[in-house]
Motif scaffolding. Structure first.
Motif, PDB file in Angstrom:
ATOM      1  N   ALA A  55       0.827  -1.213   0.000  1.00  0.00           N
ATOM      2  CA  ALA A  55       0.000   0.000   0.000  1.00  0.00           C
ATOM      3  C   ALA A  55       0.860   1.260   0.000  1.00  0.00           C
ATOM      4  CB  ALA A  55      -0.931  -0.007   1.209  1.00  0.00           C
ATOM      5  N   ARG A  56       2.018   1.204   0.647  1.00  0.00           N
ATOM      6  CA  ARG A  56       2.911   2.369   0.680  1.00  0.00           C
ATOM      7  C   ARG A  56       3.393   2.728  -0.721  1.00  0.00           C
ATOM      8  NH1 ARG A  56       8.169   1.788   4.378  1.00  0.00           N
ATOM      9  NH2 ARG A  56       8.574   0.137   2.830  1.00  0.00           N
ATOM     10  N   GLY A  57       3.703   1.699  -1.529  1.00  0.00           N
ATOM     11  CA  GLY A  57       4.032   1.921  -2.938  1.00  0.00           C
ATOM     12  C   GLY A  57       5.297   2.720  -3.202  1.00  0.00           C
ATOM     13  N   ASP A  58       6.250   2.682  -2.275  1.00  0.00           N
ATOM     14  CA  ASP A  58       7.476   3.477  -2.389  1.00  0.00           C
ATOM     15  C   ASP A  58       8.636   2.544  -2.757  1.00  0.00           C
ATOM     16  OD1 ASP A  58       9.836   4.940  -1.915  1.00  0.00           O
ATOM     17  OD2 ASP A  58       8.872   6.171  -0.381  1.00  0.00           O
ATOM     18  N   TYR A  59       9.059   2.584  -4.022  1.00  0.00           N
ATOM     19  CA  TYR A  59      10.087   1.646  -4.496  1.00  0.00           C
ATOM     20  C   TYR A  59      11.411   1.843  -3.760  1.00  0.00           C
ATOM     21  CZ  TYR A  59      12.130  -1.553  -7.915  1.00  0.00           C
ATOM     22  OH  TYR A  59      12.726  -2.641  -8.518  1.00  0.00           O
ATOM     23  N   ALA A  60      11.851   3.102  -3.618  1.00  0.00           N
ATOM     24  CA  ALA A  60      13.132   3.369  -2.955  1.00  0.00           C
ATOM     25  C   ALA A  60      13.094   2.917  -1.500  1.00  0.00           C
ATOM     26  CB  ALA A  60      13.474   4.852  -3.037  1.00  0.00           C
ATOM     27  N   ALA A  61      11.955   3.120  -0.832  1.00  0.00           N
ATOM     28  CA  ALA A  61      11.817   2.676   0.557  1.00  0.00           C
ATOM     29  C   ALA A  61      11.879   1.161   0.642  1.00  0.00           C
ATOM     30  CB  ALA A  61      10.510   3.185   1.154  1.00  0.00           C
ATOM     31  N   GLU A  62      11.327   0.468  -0.367  1.00  0.00           N
ATOM     32  CA  GLU A  62      11.376  -0.989  -0.373  1.00  0.00           C
ATOM     33  C   GLU A  62      12.805  -1.500  -0.544  1.00  0.00           C
ATOM     34  OE1 GLU A  62       9.211  -3.500   0.328  1.00  0.00           O
ATOM     35  OE2 GLU A  62       8.191  -1.738   1.087  1.00  0.00           O
ATOM     36  N   GLU A  63      13.572  -0.841  -1.392  1.00  0.00           N
ATOM     37  CA  GLU A  63      14.985  -1.227  -1.536  1.00  0.00           C
ATOM     38  C   GLU A  63      15.705  -1.101  -0.202  1.00  0.00           C
ATOM     39  OE1 GLU A  63      16.001  -0.137  -6.174  1.00  0.00           O
ATOM     40  OE2 GLU A  63      16.282   1.395  -4.640  1.00  0.00           O
ATOM     41  N   ARG A  64      15.505   0.035   0.471  1.00  0.00           N
ATOM     42  CA  ARG A  64      16.178   0.241   1.765  1.00  0.00           C
ATOM     43  C   ARG A  64      15.695  -0.777   2.787  1.00  0.00           C
ATOM     44  NH1 ARG A  64      14.988   5.604   0.315  1.00  0.00           N
ATOM     45  NH2 ARG A  64      13.237   5.671   1.767  1.00  0.00           N
ATOM     46  N   GLU A  65      14.384  -1.027   2.816  1.00  0.00           N
ATOM     47  CA  GLU A  65      13.835  -1.959   3.796  1.00  0.00           C
ATOM     48  C   GLU A  65      14.322  -3.381   3.532  1.00  0.00           C
ATOM     49  OE1 GLU A  65       9.742  -2.444   6.349  1.00  0.00           O
ATOM     50  OE2 GLU A  65      10.007  -0.833   4.897  1.00  0.00           O
ATOM     51  N   ALA A  66      14.455  -3.741   2.261  1.00  0.00           N
ATOM     52  CA  ALA A  66      14.966  -5.071   1.921  1.00  0.00           C
ATOM     53  C   ALA A  66      16.418  -5.224   2.347  1.00  0.00           C
ATOM     54  CB  ALA A  66      14.820  -5.321   0.418  1.00  0.00           C
ATOM     55  N   ILE A  67      17.216  -4.179   2.144  1.00  0.00           N
ATOM     56  CA  ILE A  67      18.623  -4.217   2.580  1.00  0.00           C
ATOM     57  C   ILE A  67      18.706  -4.362   4.092  1.00  0.00           C
ATOM     58  CG2 ILE A  67      20.735  -2.839   2.776  1.00  0.00           C
ATOM     59  CD1 ILE A  67      19.966  -1.648  -0.021  1.00  0.00           C
ATOM     60  N   GLU A  68      17.913  -3.561   4.812  1.00  0.00           N
ATOM     61  CA  GLU A  68      17.933  -3.633   6.277  1.00  0.00           C
ATOM     62  C   GLU A  68      17.499  -5.016   6.757  1.00  0.00           C
ATOM     63  OE1 GLU A  68      19.139  -1.462   8.229  1.00  0.00           O
ATOM     64  OE2 GLU A  68      19.049   0.489   7.228  1.00  0.00           O
ATOM     65  N   ALA A  69      16.460  -5.574   6.128  1.00  0.00           N
ATOM     66  CA  ALA A  69      15.966  -6.892   6.533  1.00  0.00           C
ATOM     67  C   ALA A  69      17.004  -7.971   6.238  1.00  0.00           C
ATOM     68  CB  ALA A  69      14.661  -7.208   5.798  1.00  0.00           C
ATOM     69  N   MET A  70      17.620  -7.900   5.065  1.00  0.00           N
ATOM     70  CA  MET A  70      18.627  -8.882   4.691  1.00  0.00           C
ATOM     71  C   MET A  70      19.787  -8.885   5.683  1.00  0.00           C
ATOM     72  SD  MET A  70      20.467  -9.181   0.952  1.00  0.00           S
ATOM     73  CE  MET A  70      21.582  -7.817   1.213  1.00  0.00           C
ATOM     74  N   CYS A  71      20.185  -7.699   6.120  1.00  0.00           N
ATOM     75  CA  CYS A  71      21.310  -7.602   7.052  1.00  0.00           C
ATOM     76  C   CYS A  71      20.888  -7.968   8.473  1.00  0.00           C
ATOM     77  CB  CYS A  71      21.906  -6.202   6.997  1.00  0.00           C
ATOM     78  SG  CYS A  71      22.725  -5.870   5.402  1.00  0.00           S
ATOM     79  N   ALA A  72      19.641  -7.717   8.842  1.00  0.00           N
ATOM     80  CA  ALA A  72      19.147  -8.174  10.149  1.00  0.00           C
ATOM     81  C   ALA A  72      19.129  -9.692  10.199  1.00  0.00           C
ATOM     82  CB  ALA A  72      17.744  -7.615  10.404  1.00  0.00           C
ATOM     83  N   ILE A  73      18.735 -10.325   9.098  1.00  0.00           N
ATOM     84  CA  ILE A  73      18.759 -11.791   9.008  1.00  0.00           C
ATOM     85  C   ILE A  73      20.201 -12.291   9.139  1.00  0.00           C
ATOM     86  CG2 ILE A  73      18.384 -13.758   7.464  1.00  0.00           C
ATOM     87  CD1 ILE A  73      16.011 -12.109   6.275  1.00  0.00           C
ATOM     88  N   ALA A  74      21.130 -11.614   8.451  1.00  0.00           N
ATOM     89  CA  ALA A  74      22.539 -12.021   8.506  1.00  0.00           C
ATOM     90  C   ALA A  74      23.089 -11.898   9.921  1.00  0.00           C
ATOM     91  CB  ALA A  74      23.362 -11.173   7.534  1.00  0.00           C
TER      92      ALA A  74
END
Length: 212
Positions: free
Chosen positions: A175-194
């Protein structure tokens, strides 16, 4: 002992000593990256030079450095250079390696997940059973997400949360529809998993050593 022998493919997964990273072979370093993240040739190409030339005091520090590099790449590509502005196609091509890195994690709810670590991380999402209806809902959300954000895959640090909470998060981000925010959130999530994987792997190695 050769550098590559630090990692034994027949042994349980483990992380080599953080101080040994600059001395290890490319094969050993890529195996380490694949444990922390998910197998990604693009991430190997991005991270290996740093791992060969820099020393780190902890895996948290290594992961934080990779996170900063990925965020810098994402930020640079969010604002196209003068050359990239010539055509949208050039900008899309420049972004492809980053998108492949962010899409290396399996989709939530996939029946076949190759990574044992990813299967364990998604275990909570299966607590309600894998009925055809639930799997269809997850498949629909994954498709809606990927239609909204072409080239991206939904990445989240599950962190013990159940399926309903994660599905609500997917809906919020769509719903937020913010592509740049999704890139940042995916990076943060990937590194939190790591970070979580590093903590668990190091704890398991310490426990195994204490039993000997």
């Amino acid at each position: 002992m050769s550098a590559s022998s630090h990692l034994n493919p027949t042994a349980p997964p483990f992380l080599p000593a953080i101080t040994s990273l600059p001395t290890l072979s490319d094969a050993a370093l890529t195996s380490t990256l694949d444990l922390l993240f998910e197998p990604s040739p693009d991430l190997h190409a991005l991270a290996l030079p740093t791992m060969h030339t820099m020393s780190f005091d902890s895996y948290d520090e290594l992961i934080s450095t990779i996170r900063d590099v990925l965020l810098a790449v994402a930020g640079a590509l969010t604002e196209p250079s003068a050359e990239q502005k010539d055509t949208d196609e050039k900008g899309a091509q420049a972004k492809e390696p980053l998108l492949r890195i962010l899409s290396a994690h399996p989709r939530l709810g996939e029946k076949k997940v190759d990574s044992a670590l990813s299967r364990a991380e998604q275990a909570n999402l299966r607590s309600g059973g894998d009925s055809e209806e639930v799997l269809a809902q997850l498949a629909a959300l994954n498709k809606e997400y990927e239609d909204t954000f072409p080239g991206l895959r939904y990445v989240v640090f599950v962190n013990g949360r159940g399926r309903p909470e994660i599905m609500e998060d997917m809906k919020r981000r769509i719903a937020r529809g913010d592509y740049a925010a999704e890139e940042r959130e995916a990076i943060e999530a990937m590194c939190a998993i790591a970070n979580d994987r590093a903590k668990r792997l190091l704890a398991a190695a310490s426990a195994a050593a204490a039993e000997k």
